[in-house]
Design a protein around this motif. Structure first.
Motif, PDB file in Angstrom:
ATOM      1  N   PRO A   1     -27.227 -22.980 -31.051  1.00  0.00           N
ATOM      2  CA  PRO A   1     -28.236 -23.080 -31.762  1.00  0.00           C
ATOM      3  C   PRO A   1     -28.626 -24.686 -32.612  1.00  0.00           C
ATOM      4  CG  PRO A   1     -26.479 -21.229 -32.632  1.00  0.00           C
ATOM      5  CD  PRO A   1     -25.690 -22.996 -31.758  1.00  0.00           C
ATOM      6  N   GLY A   2     -30.004 -24.315 -32.882  1.00  0.00           N
ATOM      7  CA  GLY A   2     -30.672 -25.779 -33.421  1.00  0.00           C
ATOM      8  C   GLY A   2     -29.978 -25.893 -34.930  1.00  0.00           C
ATOM      9  N   ASP A   3     -29.347 -25.167 -35.454  1.00  0.00           N
ATOM     10  CA  ASP A   3     -29.067 -26.036 -36.759  1.00  0.00           C
ATOM     11  C   ASP A   3     -27.448 -26.540 -36.552  1.00  0.00           C
ATOM     12  OD1 ASP A   3     -28.256 -23.358 -36.581  1.00  0.00           O
ATOM     13  OD2 ASP A   3     -29.241 -23.095 -39.037  1.00  0.00           O
ATOM     14  N   TRP A   4     -27.288 -26.170 -35.825  1.00  0.00           N
ATOM     15  CA  TRP A   4     -25.527 -26.036 -35.370  1.00  0.00           C
ATOM     16  C   TRP A   4     -24.866 -27.664 -35.125  1.00  0.00           C
ATOM     17  CZ3 TRP A   4     -21.343 -22.835 -34.002  1.00  0.00           C
ATOM     18  CH2 TRP A   4     -21.128 -21.646 -34.654  1.00  0.00           C
ATOM     19  N   ARG A   5     -24.290 -28.219 -35.289  1.00  0.00           N
ATOM     20  CA  ARG A   5     -23.125 -28.785 -34.826  1.00  0.00           C
ATOM     21  C   ARG A   5     -21.614 -28.909 -33.689  1.00  0.00           C
ATOM     22  NH1 ARG A   5     -21.911 -33.254 -39.489  1.00  0.00           N
ATOM     23  NH2 ARG A   5     -20.903 -31.479 -40.381  1.00  0.00           N
ATOM     24  N   LEU A   6     -21.562 -29.845 -32.845  1.00  0.00           N
ATOM     25  CA  LEU A   6     -20.583 -29.365 -31.594  1.00  0.00           C
ATOM     26  C   LEU A   6     -19.474 -30.648 -32.120  1.00  0.00           C
ATOM     27  CD1 LEU A   6     -18.912 -28.720 -29.309  1.00  0.00           C
ATOM     28  CD2 LEU A   6     -20.105 -30.322 -27.422  1.00  0.00           C
ATOM     29  N   LEU A   7     -18.097 -30.502 -32.178  1.00  0.00           N
ATOM     30  CA  LEU A   7     -17.674 -30.898 -32.840  1.00  0.00           C
ATOM     31  C   LEU A   7     -16.131 -31.685 -31.881  1.00  0.00           C
ATOM     32  CD1 LEU A   7     -17.103 -30.065 -36.694  1.00  0.00           C
ATOM     33  CD2 LEU A   7     -18.459 -31.650 -35.554  1.00  0.00           C
ATOM     34  N   ILE A   8     -15.857 -32.494 -31.571  1.00  0.00           N
ATOM     35  CA  ILE A   8     -15.134 -32.620 -30.609  1.00  0.00           C
ATOM     36  C   ILE A   8     -13.374 -33.692 -31.356  1.00  0.00           C
ATOM     37  CG2 ILE A   8     -14.391 -34.442 -28.481  1.00  0.00           C
ATOM     38  CD1 ILE A   8     -17.404 -33.148 -27.631  1.00  0.00           C
ATOM     39  N   GLU A   9     -12.865 -32.626 -31.001  1.00  0.00           N
ATOM     40  CA  GLU A   9     -11.394 -32.938 -31.552  1.00  0.00           C
ATOM     41  C   GLU A   9     -10.654 -33.773 -29.987  1.00  0.00           C
ATOM     42  OE1 GLU A   9      -9.632 -29.376 -32.860  1.00  0.00           O
ATOM     43  OE2 GLU A   9      -8.154 -31.287 -33.746  1.00  0.00           O
ATOM     44  N   HIS A  10     -10.177 -35.124 -30.636  1.00  0.00           N
ATOM     45  CA  HIS A  10      -9.381 -35.781 -29.472  1.00  0.00           C
ATOM     46  C   HIS A  10      -7.879 -35.290 -30.049  1.00  0.00           C
ATOM     47  CE1 HIS A  10      -9.724 -38.337 -32.942  1.00  0.00           C
ATOM     48  NE2 HIS A  10      -9.216 -39.168 -32.966  1.00  0.00           N
ATOM     49  N   LYS A  11      -7.120 -35.746 -29.014  1.00  0.00           N
ATOM     50  CA  LYS A  11      -5.586 -34.782 -29.325  1.00  0.00           C
ATOM     51  C   LYS A  11      -4.550 -36.170 -28.003  1.00  0.00           C
ATOM     52  CE  LYS A  11      -1.593 -32.183 -29.471  1.00  0.00           C
ATOM     53  NZ  LYS A  11      -1.601 -31.043 -30.308  1.00  0.00           N
ATOM     54  N   MET A  12      -3.910 -37.114 -28.951  1.00  0.00           N
ATOM     55  CA  MET A  12      -3.079 -38.266 -27.894  1.00  0.00           C
ATOM     56  C   MET A  12      -2.148 -37.797 -26.581  1.00  0.00           C
ATOM     57  SD  MET A  12      -0.384 -41.002 -28.701  1.00  0.00           S
ATOM     58  CE  MET A  12       0.531 -39.985 -29.403  1.00  0.00           C
ATOM     59  N   TYR A  13      -1.504 -36.320 -26.978  1.00  0.00           N
ATOM     60  CA  TYR A  13      -1.206 -36.303 -25.836  1.00  0.00           C
ATOM     61  C   TYR A  13      -0.269 -34.091 -26.516  1.00  0.00           C
ATOM     62  CZ  TYR A  13       3.736 -35.977 -28.453  1.00  0.00           C
ATOM     63  OH  TYR A  13       4.318 -36.185 -29.972  1.00  0.00           O
ATOM     64  N   GLU A  14       0.083 -33.839 -26.105  1.00  0.00           N
ATOM     65  CA  GLU A  14       0.651 -32.302 -25.634  1.00  0.00           C
ATOM     66  C   GLU A  14      -0.600 -31.078 -25.927  1.00  0.00           C
ATOM     67  OE1 GLU A  14       1.702 -31.320 -30.033  1.00  0.00           O
ATOM     68  OE2 GLU A  14       3.731 -30.086 -29.254  1.00  0.00           O
ATOM     69  N   PRO A  15      -0.353 -30.332 -25.211  1.00  0.00           N
ATOM     70  CA  PRO A  15       0.698 -29.889 -24.473  1.00  0.00           C
ATOM     71  C   PRO A  15       0.392 -31.103 -22.653  1.00  0.00           C
ATOM     72  CG  PRO A  15      -1.277 -28.240 -23.746  1.00  0.00           C
ATOM     73  CD  PRO A  15      -2.081 -29.806 -24.872  1.00  0.00           C
ATOM     74  N   ALA A  16      -0.350 -31.963 -22.613  1.00  0.00           N
ATOM     75  CA  ALA A  16      -0.447 -32.432 -21.219  1.00  0.00           C
ATOM     76  C   ALA A  16       0.201 -33.930 -22.276  1.00  0.00           C
ATOM     77  CB  ALA A  16      -1.880 -33.154 -20.538  1.00  0.00           C
ATOM     78  N   PHE A  17       1.612 -34.176 -21.109  1.00  0.00           N
ATOM     79  CA  PHE A  17       2.129 -35.494 -21.640  1.00  0.00           C
ATOM     80  C   PHE A  17       2.137 -36.474 -20.732  1.00  0.00           C
ATOM     81  CE2 PHE A  17       4.544 -31.306 -23.202  1.00  0.00           C
ATOM     82  CZ  PHE A  17       5.150 -31.704 -24.519  1.00  0.00           C
ATOM     83  N   TYR A  18       2.003 -36.399 -20.151  1.00  0.00           N
ATOM     84  CA  TYR A  18       1.412 -37.827 -19.355  1.00  0.00           C
ATOM     85  C   TYR A  18      -0.523 -38.766 -20.066  1.00  0.00           C
ATOM     86  CZ  TYR A  18      -0.481 -41.052 -16.042  1.00  0.00           C
ATOM     87  OH  TYR A  18      -1.065 -42.379 -15.261  1.00  0.00           O
TER      88      TYR A  18
END
Ligand code: RM4
Ligand code: MN
Ligand code: MN
Length: 435
Positions: free
Chosen positions: A215-232
């Motif tokens: 919706p027009g007044d919403w934001r998308l927040l993108i969260e990074h994470k170094m590892y886990e569950p992917a370990f490589y």
């Protein structure tokens, strides 16, 4: 043994529990007020700022968390999202600092979101960002996320993951949320398993579809994470991947920094500074860690780092950086404590870091930096951190109708034992995963 129960959310109960501690607090507050006055700081102005500070509670945080080895449930855990809200209300009433809840779907799925909103509103609670979950297979879904979700090689799996996120937005709209937090576990365990560039491009393509549904007044927040569950290799593994993604998605996409999602010793406050500079700092998941994504209580391991993060935020506010409104959320796993107690003390620790950062003499610091006086600049920054702001926090809580000492009031109420009586454990309840 009989235990007496008093509702810790009851104003009269809180006022009575504050009675005994009020006089000591007043004395400590006056002493601190006089000290701060000598530094040119008005303690009442600080109280007003602290009173307005708020952090969102993670719905999944009121249940006992776990590790990859086990989850050992505590007594009287909430069995559904309505009971989670009840517990969040305890945290909010006793701390006065947690006015919103961040839901996780489908862990918190229910039949009647209007009723859920009313239920929360009764306790003065609203809803912050909704979190989607494509890191687990859900009952009844057509495709598995074993090899990824938004970045899967199969377009049908990606479409299913996009659709889940759009569903989360629609549910969030009914609750009054204004943001979707996107964290995926997609990545690879082996070099060669996944094409690093193509996986990222598939992510951008899927995320663009989610962005288009905002919706027009919403934001998308993108969260990074170094590892886990992917370990490589994790597809969104660092703030660089995250920033490039939000920049390609559009102005309402922002980066979310979960403090635990970095390698040990990474300078997180510097990441915060860079994202502020880029105009893309959208929010935080606060917690603390020693080794990895430990999800320990905020401020329990390295309170100085927490303070330095708030220092960057308040420095930006002091400089008048426009459009900076990061969402503050806790994201913790409580394995050995009563989750309500951990959430209350974490909310207090955040408030503490905020109040300390508000004490920094910014004009002085800027001058010392300009003159390259390394030692005095470091001391000016440290001075605010070493000021014991406890009386300011307690005073602000009491003024907000909350408890001078939230944990002791909570223990005196007998709430946990009452939950144990009212909420016998159920098999397969919606306690969330191992978070
Ligand atoms: C992840 C990440 C997400 C949270 C899940 C449960 O590590 O921190 O924010 O939603 O855990
Ligand atoms: Mn998180
Ligand atoms: Mn995490």
């Amino acid at each position: 043994m009989t235990t007496t129960y008093a509702d810790p959310r009851d104003q009269a109960f809180i006022a009575a529990s504050n009675e005994a501690q009020g006089a000591d607090l007043d004395r400590d507050f006056d002493t601190l007020g006089a000290q701060l006055q000598r530094r040119g700081i008005d303690i009442h102005a600080l109280v007003a700022r602290v009173r307005a500070f708020g952090v969102a509670l993670p719905s999944w945080g009121v249940g006992t968390g776990g590790t990859r080895c086990a989850r050992i449930p505590g007594v009287g855990e909430p069995r559904n999202v309505f009971e989670k809200i009840e517990d969040c209300a305890v945290v909010h009433r006793l701390t006065g600092a947690t006015p919103t809840v961040s839901l996780h779907l489908p862990w918190d799925a229910c039949d009647d979101y209007a009723a859920l909103r009313t239920h929360a509103g009764r306790w003065g609670l609203g809803f912050d960002a909704v979190n989607s979950n494509t890191f687990q297979d859900q009952r009844g879904q057509a495709h598995s996320y074993r090899y990824g979700s938004l970045t899967h090689t199969d377009a049908a799996v990606r479409a299913q993951a996009v659709e889940h996120n759009v569903d989360c937005i629609r549910i969030g709209e009914r609750l009054g949320s204004k943001a979707l937090t996107l964290w995926i576990g997609d990545g690879a365990n082996f070099p060669g398993q996944q094409h690093l560039t193509r996986a990222y491009e598939r992510y951008l393509d899927s995320a663009a579809k989610i962005y288009a549904a905002l919706p027009g007044d919403w934001r998308l927040l993108i969260e990074h994470k170094m590892y886990e569950p992917a370990f490589y290799a994790t597809v969104i593994q660092d703030w660089g991947s995250s920033l490039l993604a939000v920049q390609s998605l559009g102005p309402r996409a922002h980066c979310l920094v979960d403090l635990g999602h970095h390698a040990p010793n990474v300078n997180i406050e510097m990441i915060v500074a860079r994202l502020i500079h880029a105009g893309r700092l959208g929010g935080f998941h606060f917690n603390d860690s020693k080794y990895g994504d430990d999800d320990l209580d905020a401020g329990s391991i390295d309170p100085y780092r927490l303070y330095l993060v708030f220092n960057e935020l308040l420095d930006a506010a002091w400089r008048g950086v426009p459009g900076l409104e990061p969402a503050y959320m806790l994201d913790q796993s409580h394995n050995v404590t009563d989750p309500i107690e951990s959430l209350m003390s974490s909310a207090v620790e955040l408030t503490r870091a905020y109040a300390q950062a508000a004490l920094v003499d910014r004009a002085l610091l800027a001058d010392l930096q300009q003159r390259n006086d390394a030692l005095l600049a470091a001391q000016a920054l440290k001075r605010a951190f070493t000021t014991d702001v406890t009386p300011i926090l307690a005073w602000a809580r009491r003024a907000n109708g909350a408890a001078i000492d939230p944990v002791s009031a909570y223990r005196a109420s007998g709430y946990r034992a009452e939950c144990g009586r009212l909420r016998p454990a159920v098999k397969g309840g919606t306690g969330g995963g191992i978070v």
